[in-house]
Design a protein around this motif. Sequence first.
Motif, PDB file in Angstrom:
ATOM      1  N   GLU A  24     127.597  80.033  47.537  1.00 18.51           N
ATOM      2  CA  GLU A  24     126.445  79.131  47.627  1.00 18.51           C
ATOM      3  C   GLU A  24     126.844  77.843  48.345  1.00 18.51           C
ATOM      4  OE1 GLU A  24     123.243  78.224  44.331  1.00 18.51           O
ATOM      5  OE2 GLU A  24     125.003  76.946  44.029  1.00 18.51           O
ATOM      6  N   TYR A  26     125.113  74.387  51.091  1.00 17.91           N
ATOM      7  CA  TYR A  26     123.948  73.649  51.579  1.00 17.91           C
ATOM      8  C   TYR A  26     124.131  73.306  53.050  1.00 17.91           C
ATOM      9  CZ  TYR A  26     127.023  69.684  50.464  1.00 17.91           C
ATOM     10  OH  TYR A  26     128.082  68.828  50.384  1.00 17.91           O
ATOM     11  N   LEU A  51     118.299  78.331  58.927  1.00 16.86           N
ATOM     12  CA  LEU A  51     118.203  78.556  57.479  1.00 16.86           C
ATOM     13  C   LEU A  51     116.787  78.943  57.070  1.00 16.86           C
ATOM     14  CD1 LEU A  51     120.471  75.638  56.262  1.00 16.86           C
ATOM     15  CD2 LEU A  51     120.953  78.091  56.048  1.00 16.86           C
ATOM     16  N   ASN A  55     115.720  82.553  55.541  1.00 20.58           N
ATOM     17  CA  ASN A  55     115.003  82.576  54.266  1.00 20.58           C
ATOM     18  C   ASN A  55     113.718  83.387  54.384  1.00 20.58           C
ATOM     19  OD1 ASN A  55     113.166  81.537  52.072  1.00 20.58           O
ATOM     20  ND2 ASN A  55     115.040  80.448  51.545  1.00 20.58           N
ATOM     21  N   THR A  61     118.318  83.112  49.845  1.00 25.40           N
ATOM     22  CA  THR A  61     117.400  82.428  48.936  1.00 25.40           C
ATOM     23  C   THR A  61     117.878  80.989  48.829  1.00 25.40           C
ATOM     24  OG1 THR A  61     118.710  83.041  46.999  1.00 25.40           O
ATOM     25  CG2 THR A  61     116.871  84.493  47.586  1.00 25.40           C
ATOM     26  N   SER A  62     117.001  80.124  48.373  1.00 25.73           N
ATOM     27  CA  SER A  62     117.390  78.723  48.232  1.00 25.73           C
ATOM     28  C   SER A  62     116.892  78.167  46.912  1.00 25.73           C
ATOM     29  CB  SER A  62     116.839  77.889  49.390  1.00 25.73           C
ATOM     30  OG  SER A  62     115.432  77.875  49.368  1.00 25.73           O
ATOM     31  N   SER A  64     116.752  74.117  44.991  1.00 28.48           N
ATOM     32  CA  SER A  64     117.053  72.686  45.076  1.00 28.48           C
ATOM     33  C   SER A  64     117.790  72.260  43.814  1.00 28.48           C
ATOM     34  CB  SER A  64     115.767  71.874  45.218  1.00 28.48           C
ATOM     35  OG  SER A  64     115.171  72.122  46.473  1.00 28.48           O
ATOM     36  N   LYS A  75     119.305  71.435  49.001  1.00 32.34           N
ATOM     37  CA  LYS A  75     118.857  72.821  48.953  1.00 32.34           C
ATOM     38  C   LYS A  75     120.084  73.703  49.167  1.00 32.34           C
ATOM     39  CE  LYS A  75     114.757  73.933  50.442  1.00 32.34           C
ATOM     40  NZ  LYS A  75     113.602  74.335  51.270  1.00 32.34           N
ATOM     41  N   TYR A  76     120.412  74.475  48.147  1.00 38.01           N
ATOM     42  CA  TYR A  76     121.564  75.368  48.194  1.00 38.01           C
ATOM     43  C   TYR A  76     121.097  76.781  48.538  1.00 38.01           C
ATOM     44  CZ  TYR A  76     124.644  71.868  46.158  1.00 38.01           C
ATOM     45  OH  TYR A  76     125.394  70.737  45.950  1.00 38.01           O
ATOM     46  N   TYR A  77     121.865  77.442  49.395  1.00 34.15           N
ATOM     47  CA  TYR A  77     121.510  78.774  49.882  1.00 34.15           C
ATOM     48  C   TYR A  77     122.502  79.808  49.372  1.00 34.15           C
ATOM     49  CZ  TYR A  77     118.477  76.212  53.006  1.00 34.15           C
ATOM     50  OH  TYR A  77     117.511  75.372  53.506  1.00 34.15           O
TER      51      TYR A  77
END
Length: 112
Positions: A24, A26, A51, A55, A61-62, A64, A75-77
């Motif tokens: 994970e 950002y 990104l 998505n 997926t993300s 916050s 926002k972490y992906y």
Amino acid sequence: MSISDQMMKGLLDGAILGLIAQGETYGYEILDKLKAQQFPEISDGSIYPVLLRLNKKGYVTSVSKKSITSGPQRKYYSITQAGINELRNFKTKWQYLNNGMNNLMRSVNDVN
């Protein structure tokens, strides 16, 4: 050295999926990691559209989260199974293309 926008677009998708697959992360961290790997011509503005596209395709997926330090939420992906499949596909195509280009370039005499 300038790289065409179309080449960069395709490469960025695979590169960013590869980074997100490692854990994970950002946007700004992705940018730092790309620069650390000497990925050419990366700007803040080029990361976020990729990104968003990844998505929308369901590859990431993300979520916050509050910043660990001070500052706004980030926002972490994370990569999805579809993203892992796409990354495998990208790697296969990249290896095939890279092998062909390396073979071709080895056969070309130095041009001045």
